[in-house]
Design a protein around this motif. Structure first.
Motif, mmCIF file in Angstrom:
data_model
loop_
_atom_site.group_PDB
_atom_site.id
_atom_site.type_symbol
_atom_site.label_atom_id
_atom_site.label_comp_id
_atom_site.label_asym_id
_atom_site.label_seq_id
_atom_site.Cartn_x
_atom_site.Cartn_y
_atom_site.Cartn_z
ATOM 1 N N ASN A 142 3.391 9.506 -13.121
ATOM 2 C CA ASN A 142 2.176 9.115 -13.847
ATOM 3 C C ASN A 142 1.687 7.704 -13.534
ATOM 4 O O ASN A 142 0.701 7.260 -14.116
ATOM 5 N N SER A 143 2.357 6.979 -12.639
ATOM 6 C CA SER A 143 1.812 5.688 -12.189
ATOM 7 C C SER A 143 0.609 5.963 -11.303
ATOM 8 O O SER A 143 0.542 6.981 -10.621
ATOM 9 N N THR A 144 -0.328 5.035 -11.296
ATOM 10 C CA THR A 144 -1.485 5.171 -10.416
ATOM 11 C C THR A 144 -2.028 3.777 -10.101
ATOM 12 O O THR A 144 -1.866 2.850 -10.888
ATOM 13 N N PHE A 145 -2.600 3.631 -8.923
ATOM 14 C CA PHE A 145 -3.346 2.416 -8.606
ATOM 15 C C PHE A 145 -4.457 2.744 -7.629
ATOM 16 O O PHE A 145 -4.382 3.704 -6.876
ATOM 17 N N LEU A 146 -5.505 1.939 -7.700
ATOM 18 C CA LEU A 146 -6.662 2.061 -6.814
ATOM 19 C C LEU A 146 -6.701 0.837 -5.913
ATOM 20 O O LEU A 146 -6.294 -0.253 -6.320
ATOM 21 N N ASP A 147 -7.223 1.002 -4.701
ATOM 22 C CA ASP A 147 -7.357 -0.130 -3.801
ATOM 23 C C ASP A 147 -8.573 0.055 -2.915
ATOM 24 O O ASP A 147 -8.782 1.129 -2.341
ATOM 25 N N ASN A 148 -9.382 -0.988 -2.816
ATOM 26 C CA ASN A 148 -10.499 -1.024 -1.871
ATOM 27 C C ASN A 148 -9.984 -1.617 -0.565
ATOM 28 O O ASN A 148 -9.215 -2.570 -0.591
ATOM 29 N N PHE A 149 -10.426 -1.086 0.571
ATOM 30 C CA PHE A 149 -10.026 -1.637 1.857
ATOM 31 C C PHE A 149 -11.226 -1.631 2.792
ATOM 32 O O PHE A 149 -12.209 -0.907 2.581
ATOM 33 N N GLN A 150 -11.129 -2.458 3.841
ATOM 34 C CA GLN A 150 -12.215 -2.537 4.819
ATOM 35 C C GLN A 150 -11.661 -3.059 6.135
ATOM 36 O O GLN A 150 -10.843 -3.972 6.162
ATOM 37 N N SER A 151 -12.105 -2.448 7.243
ATOM 38 C CA SER A 151 -11.745 -2.936 8.568
ATOM 39 C C SER A 151 -12.910 -2.717 9.513
ATOM 40 O O SER A 151 -13.817 -1.923 9.247
ATOM 41 N N GLU A 152 -12.858 -3.426 10.617
ATOM 42 C CA GLU A 152 -13.878 -3.294 11.645
ATOM 43 C C GLU A 152 -13.198 -3.489 12.989
ATOM 44 O O GLU A 152 -12.376 -4.388 13.153
ATOM 45 N N TYR A 153 -13.499 -2.622 13.957
ATOM 46 C CA TYR A 153 -12.898 -2.758 15.280
ATOM 47 C C TYR A 153 -13.809 -2.155 16.334
ATOM 48 O O TYR A 153 -14.650 -1.303 16.047
ATOM 49 N N GLU A 154 -13.616 -2.630 17.557
ATOM 50 C CA GLU A 154 -14.433 -2.172 18.669
ATOM 51 C C GLU A 154 -13.722 -1.036 19.389
ATOM 52 O O GLU A 154 -12.541 -1.125 19.700
ATOM 53 N N LEU A 155 -14.461 0.040 19.633
ATOM 54 C CA LEU A 155 -13.901 1.199 20.324
ATOM 55 C C LEU A 155 -14.078 1.104 21.835
ATOM 56 O O LEU A 155 -13.547 1.907 22.566
ATOM 57 N N GLY A 156 -14.795 0.153 22.291
ATOM 58 C CA GLY A 156 -15.063 0.005 23.725
ATOM 59 C C GLY A 156 -16.548 0.113 23.982
ATOM 60 O O GLY A 156 -17.284 0.773 23.248
ATOM 61 N N GLU A 157 -16.980 -0.558 25.018
ATOM 62 C CA GLU A 157 -18.388 -0.554 25.420
ATOM 63 C C GLU A 157 -19.315 -0.942 24.273
ATOM 64 O O GLU A 157 -20.405 -0.402 24.125
#
Length: 194
Positions: A142-157
């Motif tokens: 019954n434990s719970t937690f929420l988390d916001n995340f964000q990333s940015e990366y280049e796939l090439g070209e």
């Protein structure tokens, strides 16, 4: 004879009563369960045909005794970040995990949380501008937690990929898991919604 029989029944009842908390004990994950340098595990692809998730709740039994490996196995080793490729991108990391020398995932840990900071490989890196929380301690049914995340990366070209989201972790069941080798272990099921 009746007294001996009564005494034996009483002893069996007391033994059963003493074992009941062990059998039905709820699992609590504390920070002593977080990964440490030197830990390792093997990740295997499995055929889960016919496996039923089961309901949420207490004292569940998950029988994976008939599940078989179907594909690649990756060996993961927890190492010091200084040993990992791309470590200069993650100065706050205190542990990293390497999967068969292919990629390194970097983490920052403390007594209450584990955060993923990003991933690096030979010719790529993904850095979270908002680290992704992947564990919180203590954590139990019954434990719970929420988390916001964000990333940015280049796939090439010049193609930029942005990854933004919310994770919800919930301890929705506990009980016993039976593994393909026949061994059984106490287990806490953690559902992750993204």
């Amino acid at each position: 004879l009746t007294m001996k029989k009564h005494s034996l029944l009483l002893k069996l009842f007391l033994v059963a009563l003493m074992l009941t908390p062990i059998v039905n004990a709820q699992i609590i994950l504390n920070s002593d369960r977080k990964p440490v340098i030197g830990d390792s595990f093997t990740r295997s692809e499995m055929d889960t045909s016919g496996v039923i998730e089961g309901a949420s709740g207490e004292n569940s039994i998950w029988d994976f005794s008939t599940v078989g490996a179907t594909g690649q196995q990756l060996v993961a080793q927890y190492i010091h970040p200084s040993e990992a490729m791309g470590n200069s991108l993650f100065p706050d990391a205190d542990i990293a995990v390497v999967y068969d020398e292919l990629a390194y995932t970097f983490y920052n840990t403390d007594n209450n949380n584990v955060h993923a900071l990003g991933i690096a490989g030979e010719d790529f890196s993904i850095r979270f501008s908002n680290a992704e929380k992947i564990a919180e301690y203590p954590f139990s049914f019954n434990s719970t937690f929420l988390d916001n995340f964000q990333s940015e990366y280049e796939l090439g070209e010049g193609v930029i990929n942005r990854r933004i989201g919310i994770n919800q972790f919930t301890g929705d069941a506990y009980g016993t898991i039976i593994l393909p080798d026949g061994s059984s272990h106490a287990a806490l099921r953690v559902k992750i919604f993204r």
